[in-house]
Design an enzyme around this catalytic site. Structure first.
Site: not given
Ligand code: NAD
Ligand code: WQD
Length: 352
Positions: A123, A147, A151, A198, A229
């Site tokens: 991430s 978190y 990572k 968001l 973002r």
């Molecule tokens: P999500 O929660 O929708 O998907 C994660 C999946 O992993 C879920 O289906 C959950 O049930 C499963 N899971 C969690 N722990 C587990 C375990 N111990 N064993 C088996 N399954 C397990 O989240 P997502 O948004 O699809 O994110 C997927 C990956 O991408 C995550 O690792 C997350 O940290 C990373 N990521 C997400 C974002 C984001 O904003 N969505 C941004 C950067 C990185």
């Molecule tokens: C985006 C913008 C908020 C909600 C997070 C994690 C990051 C990654 C992605 C996993 C910001 C604003 C949001 C609301 C708002 N995940 N906002 N009102 O914080 O950039 O990143 O998700 O790896 O690790 O930190 O994403 O969607 O929460 O926020 O004003 O109700 O929207 O302040 O500027 P963020 P976000």
């Protein structure tokens, strides 16, 4: 056969589509802690192909090893993990156990089964507070929450693994802000309870499930005062995993940003979502959210150079696709799907 951990989740289900559409076979391992199997049923109907699902936990090394061997897995795309920043401050050890220990067990099973190709969901949160923009992969790493630190620890662990044995093929993919949904409207992000991200919040306001958006801060040093973002369409993001797999046909370790390179403000998102949905999104500007930064966006040059990958979908398309998913599934996957009455009522309460 490709193993997708966390494949029932938001990003994982889109990755499964990319793999199936490319003619690859897929086995998903998910413990369904933040997802339902319904997403995979929909994936199969979108692709007209089936995949294998195993309800299992990545920490169960023996089971994972069996799956790797039984299905002749050649590569793993590892998305399973807990991802809520706020929650990670409240229960950090749960995050270390699930994300770090889970990855250790997964890698150990891969070693035993001699599967040495791994694409890991990292991430942009590993960068912490930007010292300069856009963020390239050489930017210092200083995540500001547990978190993010899980990572970073995992990336470092995988780097050490590669240094110890360069027959591994590893890609750390640093996602920026995934958004949108598959164009079919059949799968998308389905957060439990109040969304913290968001786009899902905006969509729930647009459909009338929530009264208004609270914009966390209108006094940032940005053109309109709201946070900026790098929103990236989840289908583009999923395609990045295929590009990484292709690149890993040769041994190596890659750490790559997956972002668009463009920054959009919170107000840009509100206006674009209104235009895409034809609904209004009332909002109120309130205090900044602790831990937020003014702006964060990627330098995606390395992904272009090394993976031949770039994003192609606009913010407008992310909003349109997210809206289609929201409109067709006002209560996410869970509504039509559920079992015994008591569980169902507690479930419905979470969505109220
Ligand atoms: P999500 O929660 O929708 O998907 C994660 C999946 O992993 C879920 O289906 C959950 O049930 C499963 N899971 C969690 N722990 C587990 C375990 N111990 N064993 C088996 N399954 C397990 O989240 P997502 O948004 O699809 O994110 C997927 C990956 O991408 C995550 O690792 C997350 O940290 C990373 N990521 C997400 C974002 C984001 O904003 N969505 C941004 C950067 C990185
Ligand atoms: C985006 C913008 C908020 C909600 C997070 C994690 C990051 C990654 C992605 C996993 C910001 C604003 C949001 C609301 C708002 N995940 N906002 N009102 O914080 O950039 O990143 O998700 O790896 O690790 O930190 O994403 O969607 O929460 O926020 O004003 O109700 O929207 O302040 O500027 P963020 P976000």
């Amino acid at each position: 056969m490709i193993l997708v951990t966390g494949g029932a989740g938001y990003i994982g289900s889109h990755v499964c589509i990319a793999l199936l559409d490319a003619g690859l076979d897929v086995v998903v391992v998910d413990n369904l802690s933040n997802s339902t199997k319904a997403s995979l049923d929909r994936v199969q109907s979108i692709c007209g192909r089936s995949l294998v699902f195993r309800h299992a936990d990545i920490r169960d090394e023996e089971v994972i090893c069996e799956i790797l061997r039984d299905f002749g897995v050649t590569a793993v795309i590892h998305l399973a993990g807990l991802k809520a920043v706020g929650d990670s401050n409240v229960r950090p050890m749960t995050y270390y156990e699930n994300n770090v220990l889970g990855t250790m067990r997964l890698v150990s099973a891969m070693k035993t089964a001699n599967v040495k190709t791994l694409v890991f969901s990292s991430s942009a949160t590993v960068y912490g507070i930007p010292r300069y923009l856009p963020l390239d992969e050489r930017h210092p790493l200083a995540p500001t929450n547990p978190y993010g630190r899980t990572k970073l620890v995992i990336e470092q662990m995988l780097n050490d693994l590669y240094r110890s044995d360069d027959s591994w093929r590893i890609a750390n993919l640093r996602y920026f802000n995934p958004a949108g949904a598959h164009e079919s409207g059949l799968i998308g992000e389905d957060p439990l309870g109040v969304p913290s991200n968001l786009l899902p919040f905006v969509a729930q306001v647009a459909i009338g499930r929530r009264e208004k958006l609270r914009i966390w801060g209108g006094d940032y040093d940005t053109p309109d005062g709201t946070g900026i973002r790098d929103f990236i369409h989840v289908v583009d993001l999923a395609a990045g995993h295929l590009s990484a797999l292709r690149q890993l046909r040769q041994p190596g370790l890659l750490t790559v940003n997956l972002g668009t390179g463009y920054g959009n403000s919170v107000l840009d998102v509100v206006r674009t979502f209104e235009a895409a949905s034809g609904r209004s999104v009332p909002y109120e500007i309130v205090e900044r959210r602790a831990g937020d930064v003014a702006a964060c966006y990627a330098d995606p040059t390395f992904a272009k150079d090394v993976l031949s990958w770039t994003s192609t979908r606009s913010l407008r398309q992310m909003c349109a696709d997210h809206w289609r998913w929201q409109l067709q599934n006002p209560n996410g996957f869970r509504a039509g799907e559920l079992p015994k009455a008591p569980e169902r009522s507690s479930h419905l309460r979470r969505h109220a």
